[in-house]
Design an enzyme around this catalytic site. Structure first.
Site, PDB file in Angstrom:
ATOM      1  CE  LYS A  79       8.085  48.204  49.975  1.00 17.61           C
ATOM      2  NZ  LYS A  79       7.907  49.559  49.401  1.00 17.61           N
ATOM      3  CB  SER A 154       7.008  51.886  52.393  1.00 20.90           C
ATOM      4  OG  SER A 154       7.142  51.666  51.004  1.00 20.90           O
ATOM      5  CB  SER A 178       8.762  53.599  49.148  1.00 19.13           C
ATOM      6  OG  SER A 178       7.782  54.046  50.036  1.00 19.13           O
TER       7      SER A 178
HETATM    8  N1  GLN Z   1       6.123  57.719  52.174  1.00 17.54           N
HETATM    9  C1  GLN Z   1       5.276  57.828  51.016  1.00 17.54           C
HETATM   10  C2  GLN Z   1       3.872  57.393  51.361  1.00 17.54           C
HETATM   11  O1  GLN Z   1       3.652  57.138  52.475  1.00 17.54           O
HETATM   12  C3  GLN Z   1       5.830  57.049  49.886  1.00 17.54           C
HETATM   13  C4  GLN Z   1       5.469  55.625  49.930  1.00 17.54           C
HETATM   14  C5  GLN Z   1       5.984  54.865  48.770  1.00 17.54           C
HETATM   15  O2  GLN Z   1       6.753  55.386  47.960  1.00 17.54           O
HETATM   16  N2  GLN Z   1       5.507  53.645  48.643  1.00 17.54           N
HETATM   17  O3  GLN Z   1       3.018  57.319  50.524  1.00 17.54           O
END
Ligand code: GLN
Length: 483
Positions: A79, A154, A178
């Site tokens: 990532k 994400s 994420s």
């Molecule tokens: N969807 C969550 C957010 O927007 C989690 C994001 C993540 O785990 N990096 O914060």
């Protein structure tokens, strides 16, 4: 034989029996990426030279009769919030568009030392803020199961890359879901260890008290093998835990009979029927495997989303202050004075969601509001963690859905940040509590176009071995293919 549809043990066997070379495995992936990734768009950048060089090193080892390291020749995607020396690390943000990492994250360092071949960097929501990968500053990634839908986020690029056989395994980051949510959306396995289990050194900070690096794979064993490699104390991250790393692979085949599986009622109320159906079948399967199913309650569950979005934005507003046009990445070309340079740089460099979070975070930390929001959220966080600790007095693992909804259409939630935040309703709790969580495939939705459903399993702090054992038992019993 399709060299891209393989697991880590299959690659190893192929190398040891001299049926394939590491170079062939890597080339097969690069070839597939060249065509299939034009529609999936999982990668932001590729590193073919680096992957091939590493593969040739492995092949020379084989030729010289030397022992192969545990992940020899395994193609991995990383990532783009995780630093890779000499390669671009953009966090899918315009503000870091041309930023080249000066060092490797510890997780990357350990994977490469174990023989893995880094194919490239995967797309994500900008600075890992989002649940669909649509907040990328460059382009969205598409769900390989249905290209009109999101892969989750994400870490959507990592989930999609593994699902589309564009990498055998991948690294993602998980702050509030994420890794687990895109794993669910893409029909693969994704895991977040206990907070501190994997070093965060070289992970670009979003919300430091919640950030984790963790693996994606197409099997529980592959995920266990990657976690085994990257877990453990690292002097470069003072929050990495000095707790011995168990042999995750050795424990995979242990019998799960008699284990107590908790099902929290707060996670099932009002659930999307298609997802609820699959989760119920999964629970029945655990019962068939001889587990004891216990109905439990995690009473503070409903406060988790509010609590998470206060704490993560507060930490983000502080962490992202460093992107000022002076030290990292992009600087606006036109400005009148220093303050204006900061303003223009940040205005042009950050996308809408990142700006929203910086503003929310600054607000909840500001004098007069700190006690009402930030401090209160910290207290609620303790209550949420306590819910889990108490529950684990009575059960060994907890089973829930990973996502309240199946993968949604690209664009469907982009105008409504609150709806997007609610996609994390089942994942942020474990993040706040710091316990480990895994998402495993749990069949598909009944209606067309039959989209992947994910089941989440939690265990107590540092009980990753248990989590993987239970996930593996479920996989072996055919749970991934629940109909
Ligand atoms: N969807 C969550 C957010 O927007 C989690 C994001 C993540 O785990 N990096 O914060």
């Amino acid at each position: 034989m399709d060299l891209t549809a393989v697991t880590i043990p299959e690659i190893r066997q192929g190398l040891l029996e001299r049926q394939v070379s590491a170079e062939e495995v890597v080339r097969a992936h690069l070839d597939r990426i060249a065509t299939r990734d034009q529609e999936v768009r999982a990668y932001l950048s590729l590193s073919p030279e680096r992957a091939l060089e590493q593969a040739r090193k492995i092949d020379r080892k084989m030729a010289a009769g030397q022992a192969l390291p545990p992940l020899a020749g395994v193609p991995v995607a990383v990532k783009d919030v995780i630093l890779t020396r000499g390669l671009k690390t953009t966090c899918a943000s315009r503000i870091l568009e041309n930023y080249v990492a000066p060092y490797n994250a510890t997780a990357v360092e350990r994977l490469e030392a174990a023989g893995a071949c880094v194919l490239g960097k995967t797309n994500c929501d900008e600075f890992a803020m989002g649940s669909s990968t649509e907040n990328s500053g460059f382009f969205p990634t598409h769900n390989p199961h249905d290209l009109t839908r999101v892969p989750g986020g994400s870490s959507g690029g990592s989930g999609a890359a593994v699902a589309a056989n564009l990498a055998t395994v991948a690294l993602g980051s998980d702050t509030g879901g994420s890794i687990r949510q895109p794993a669910a959306f893409c029909g693969v396995v994704g895991m977040m260890g206990t907070y501190g289990r994997v070093s965060r050194y070289g992970l670009v900070a979003f919300a430091s008290s919640l950030d984790h690096i963790g693996p994606f794979g197409r099997s529980v064993r592959d995920v266990a093998l990657v976690l085994q490699t990257i877990a453990g104390r690292d002097p470069m991250d003072s929050t990495s835990a000095d707790v011995p790393v168990a042999d995750y692979v050795a424990g995979l085949d242990q019998d799960v009979r008699g284990l107590r599986v908790g099902v929290p009622k707060e996670y099932l109320a009002g659930l999307n029927a298609e997802i609820g159906d699959n989760i119920q079948k999964a629970i029945d399967l655990f019962a068939k495997l001889g587990c004891k199913i216990e109905n439990i309650s995690l009473p503070h569950t409903a406060y988790a989303i509010g609590c998470y979005y206060i704490i993560c934005t507060a930490e983000a507003s502080s962490n992202l202050a460093r992107y000022d046009g002076v030290r990292y990445g992009y600087r606006s070309r036109k400005y009148s004075d220093l303050r204006d340079m900061y303003r223009q740089t940040r205005d042009q460099g950050f996308g809408a969601e990142v700006k929203r979070r910086i503003m929310l975070g600054t607000y909840v930390l500001s004098s007069g509001y700190y006690d009402a929001y930030y401090l209160k959220a910290q207290k609620v966080r303790t209550l949420i963690a306590r819910d889990f600790i108490e529950a684990f007095d009575d059960v060994d693992v907890i089973v829930t859905p990973t996502s309240p909804i199946p993968p949604f259409k690209l664009g469907e939630k982009m105008d409504d940040p609150l709806q997007m935040y609610l996609a994390d309703i089942y994942t942020v709790n474990a993040s706040l509590a710091g316990i480990p969580g895994i998402s495993v495939p749990c069949g598909k939705t009944k209606s067309e176009p039959h989209l992947p459903v994910g089941m989440q399993i939690f265990a107590k702090h540092f009980d990753e071995a248990r989590l993987l054992q239970v996930a593996h038992a479920f996989e072996k019993a055919g749970g991934f293919a629940i109909a």
